[in-house]
Write a protein that holds these residues in place. Sequence first.
Motif, PDB file in Angstrom:
ATOM      1  N   THR A 487       0.812  -1.220   0.000  1.00 34.22           N
ATOM      2  CA  THR A 487       0.000   0.000   0.000  1.00 34.22           C
ATOM      3  C   THR A 487       0.843   1.267   0.000  1.00 34.22           C
ATOM      4  O   THR A 487       0.404   2.312  -0.499  1.00 34.22           O
ATOM      5  CB  THR A 487      -0.932   0.016   1.222  1.00 34.22           C
ATOM      6  OG1 THR A 487      -0.147  -0.207   2.403  1.00 34.22           O
ATOM      7  CG2 THR A 487      -1.979  -1.078   1.116  1.00 34.22           C
ATOM      8  N   ILE A 488       2.038   1.200   0.557  1.00 35.36           N
ATOM      9  CA  ILE A 488       2.911   2.373   0.571  1.00 35.36           C
ATOM     10  C   ILE A 488       3.338   2.714  -0.858  1.00 35.36           C
ATOM     11  O   ILE A 488       3.348   3.880  -1.264  1.00 35.36           O
ATOM     12  CB  ILE A 488       4.149   2.126   1.456  1.00 35.36           C
ATOM     13  CG1 ILE A 488       3.720   1.726   2.873  1.00 35.36           C
ATOM     14  CG2 ILE A 488       5.031   3.366   1.503  1.00 35.36           C
ATOM     15  CD1 ILE A 488       2.787   2.716   3.532  1.00 35.36           C
ATOM     16  N   ALA A 489       3.675   1.682  -1.637  1.00 36.32           N
ATOM     17  CA  ALA A 489       4.043   1.910  -3.041  1.00 36.32           C
ATOM     18  C   ALA A 489       2.851   2.452  -3.829  1.00 36.32           C
ATOM     19  O   ALA A 489       2.995   3.351  -4.667  1.00 36.32           O
ATOM     20  CB  ALA A 489       4.561   0.613  -3.660  1.00 36.32           C
ATOM     21  N   TRP A 490       1.656   1.903  -3.564  1.00 28.57           N
ATOM     22  CA  TRP A 490       0.460   2.397  -4.250  1.00 28.57           C
ATOM     23  C   TRP A 490       0.244   3.882  -3.965  1.00 28.57           C
ATOM     24  O   TRP A 490      -0.042   4.674  -4.865  1.00 28.57           O
ATOM     25  CB  TRP A 490      -0.779   1.609  -3.810  1.00 28.57           C
ATOM     26  CG  TRP A 490      -1.077   0.385  -4.632  1.00 28.57           C
ATOM     27  CD1 TRP A 490      -1.106  -0.905  -4.206  1.00 28.57           C
ATOM     28  CD2 TRP A 490      -1.401   0.346  -6.029  1.00 28.57           C
ATOM     29  NE1 TRP A 490      -1.413  -1.751  -5.240  1.00 28.57           N
ATOM     30  CE2 TRP A 490      -1.608  -1.007  -6.377  1.00 28.57           C
ATOM     31  CE3 TRP A 490      -1.527   1.321  -7.012  1.00 28.57           C
ATOM     32  CZ2 TRP A 490      -1.939  -1.408  -7.667  1.00 28.57           C
ATOM     33  CZ3 TRP A 490      -1.854   0.928  -8.307  1.00 28.57           C
ATOM     34  CH2 TRP A 490      -2.059  -0.421  -8.617  1.00 28.57           C
ATOM     35  N   HIS A 491       0.359   4.265  -2.714  1.00 22.20           N
ATOM     36  CA  HIS A 491       0.153   5.669  -2.350  1.00 22.20           C
ATOM     37  C   HIS A 491       1.190   6.564  -3.022  1.00 22.20           C
ATOM     38  O   HIS A 491       0.863   7.673  -3.457  1.00 22.20           O
ATOM     39  CB  HIS A 491       0.226   5.828  -0.830  1.00 22.20           C
ATOM     40  CG  HIS A 491      -1.089   5.670  -0.146  1.00 22.20           C
ATOM     41  ND1 HIS A 491      -1.906   6.729   0.154  1.00 22.20           N
ATOM     42  CD2 HIS A 491      -1.749   4.558   0.267  1.00 22.20           C
ATOM     43  CE1 HIS A 491      -3.006   6.281   0.737  1.00 22.20           C
ATOM     44  NE2 HIS A 491      -2.934   4.973   0.822  1.00 22.20           N
ATOM     45  N   ARG A 492       2.411   6.094  -3.099  1.00 22.07           N
ATOM     46  CA  ARG A 492       3.466   6.901  -3.719  1.00 22.07           C
ATOM     47  C   ARG A 492       3.146   7.170  -5.190  1.00 22.07           C
ATOM     48  O   ARG A 492       3.331   8.276  -5.690  1.00 22.07           O
ATOM     49  CB  ARG A 492       4.808   6.189  -3.587  1.00 22.07           C
ATOM     50  CG  ARG A 492       5.963   7.041  -4.081  1.00 22.07           C
ATOM     51  CD  ARG A 492       7.330   6.463  -3.806  1.00 22.07           C
ATOM     52  NE  ARG A 492       8.318   7.496  -4.070  1.00 22.07           N
ATOM     53  CZ  ARG A 492       8.817   8.311  -3.161  1.00 22.07           C
ATOM     54  NH1 ARG A 492       8.438   8.208  -1.907  1.00 22.07           N
ATOM     55  NH2 ARG A 492       9.691   9.245  -3.493  1.00 22.07           N
ATOM     56  N   ILE A 493       2.664   6.150  -5.880  1.00 19.14           N
ATOM     57  CA  ILE A 493       2.354   6.300  -7.308  1.00 19.14           C
ATOM     58  C   ILE A 493       1.097   7.142  -7.518  1.00 19.14           C
ATOM     59  O   ILE A 493       1.090   8.097  -8.301  1.00 19.14           O
ATOM     60  CB  ILE A 493       2.167   4.907  -7.955  1.00 19.14           C
ATOM     61  CG1 ILE A 493       3.494   4.157  -7.989  1.00 19.14           C
ATOM     62  CG2 ILE A 493       1.596   5.050  -9.364  1.00 19.14           C
ATOM     63  CD1 ILE A 493       3.369   2.730  -8.441  1.00 19.14           C
TER      64      ILE A 493
END
Length: 726
Positions: A487-493
């Motif tokens: 989810t952290i990667a999703w939020h970053r993108i």
Amino acid sequence: MTSTIFDTHRYHYPQNFMEIKPKLARLEKAIKKLEANLIDADDAANVALLKQRLNSDLGLKVDYASELNPDQLLAATTIDGKVLVIAGAGSGKTKTLTYRTSYLLENGVPPKQILLLTFTRKAANEIKSRAKTLLTNTLSDKELSEDILPTSKVLNDITSGTFHSFCNRLLRQYSGLLGINPRFTILDTGDAEDAIDLIYKEKKYPAQTKKQAFPRKKTLQNIFSTSRNRRIPIRNLIEDNYPDIAIHIPIIEQLAVDFHEYKRANHLYDFDDIISQVVRHLKSNNKFRQLLQENYRYIMVDEYQDTNIPQKQLIDLICEPKSVSLMVVGDDNQSIYAFRGANYENILLFGETYPEASLIKLEQNYRSTPAVLNYINALSAQITLGYQKQLYSNASITGEKPIFSRLSDETKEAKYIADKIIEHKTDYDYNDFAVLCRTSFQSNYVQLEFMERHIPFIVVGGIKFIERRHIKDILAFTKILYNPNDTIAWHRILTLFQGVGVVTATRLTQAINSDNNSFEPLLLPKFSKKSPQLESLHTTMTKAQQAESVETIIELVLDFYIPILKTIEENWRERSEDFRVLKNLATEHTSLDNFLENLALDPPNDSVAAMDKPEDNEKDKVTISTIHSAKGLEWPVVFVNSLVDGMTPHHRSLDDFEELEEERKLFYVACSRAKTRLYLTAPDYFASYSGYFDQPSRFIAELSADEVTVEASKQVREENDDPVWW
């Protein structure tokens, strides 16, 4: 009585010394216990034992006795039991580990039973590479043609690398036995900070007080990490080190719990998790522990003084059986990483942990001149607690004593350093000089002076390659392809796109996870209307998911990302130079998981964008570095600047005995980088928001006046009424 350079009565003793006396007594007892088990190469019995050992090892290809000094030979050939090797600065630690690796293989130890743990992959590879060269060079053409000793394959079978890479491998290899999902992704420090910030914003914690602002995500991550690595409860850590935010302790404690649960739910591991999870399973899973104890029978650990508590527990659990051979190598005088969680007690308590352990000391120095060594030994003698050691050199030329010079201000100090470099330039290249600073800002005046004098230099440090914004963005795409729960990667993108804020990103991420991690929710009207780029993102991720190589994945992501980068960064052309590094790294990996693991656990050190352009590829430059970054390196001429009490040692350490001792060791590390010349400089005063400091460093003051040459500029002599100005 030996006179010192300064009046040492001006320096107060740490306030907490009496409080920690019981701890110091325990450490001293453990040190003495192990000192009693010293194996001395000068002892006739040990010399005879060595000869017997080498004579009985018929068929050895390497002439260990002629290649190593007596103490190195003892360390390389003592392969049974538990051994601590105290390796003084410049004493040939890497060489000793190399020959020990070779000796183990020549004595028939299966390479798969050897485990070599280091703090960088480069260090492990260097030891294995040297061992390969050593063994290969001893074989005749006939033996090489007959493949008597298939060196490459043998050395490849040795398990080696950093603590993190080793534990990462174990978690994935034994995931079934441990009951964990092997497709987890690794959060670097920045990712962990972002996760903490995201959780804090999403959770409805009790109302905050307006009297004190809630700490930033960087502070919170550091508190959580330090608490785990040093085994200190969060409450105690905050009360002792962050009293200003103590009012927030209940919320911070709950946030730490929520952070841990969030990682487990989304198959995320931060750097601390990787080791602590292996330790937890070793304690609770008998089969797992027995497997590792049977697999790894000969274990070597480099830089043992830099280990933290979980790393020590990992070693102790694997090496619990008496039949497991363990050799740890380190130098207690170079324990300087407490801020990263390293525990200096580990190396001092080795004799308590392993009562039957032996001690070997490497004291012959191959780096510094006798005059510099005399000063280094004098510094060592001032360290309150540690193993007795006296470095010596067989060099025929004594060399020049270190020079201490006090200048009227920081500008004059910088000019002095530049003058000395110009003066010695006829005998040295620029890359033979280094300026070492306690903190990076202390080099500001030096950099300005070098630029004015056209002295070429490089500054070690800055933002690491893996931490640059655009690199983290690209890696976020690849992390999602490997672990859609990230989810952290999703939020970053998602927050890269105009129209998509944190709330929308959270809802979209939840929709993706609820839809079995499908990319289809990106096309739902309630989301796609927020930003037209979501549809393009769906197309890119779908194609990347079907790509057959890591290289193709990176190319697809870059085609999508670079137009976005152009809109958010003015220097996008400069930043895009870094993508060449990613492309090259992608070609070296056949799977996405290996690509992500290697970047997370052993990333490139520097950004291409921060380097000189090809037309300016001259490498002959002075090095400017923090002392921490200089550990393990050496230069013919070394300058250590800003030696004012309050700067070196740092003013925050003056009232804490253990912190002050680490500052002393930091200065020891700086001085022991010098091979032929050592210059110590200090401005007459240093003023900042922290205070006004005008006393020379106590580390200079407490030594004998015979150990150093004191040099004063004409201006300083004229400005000071006291003839003994220092």
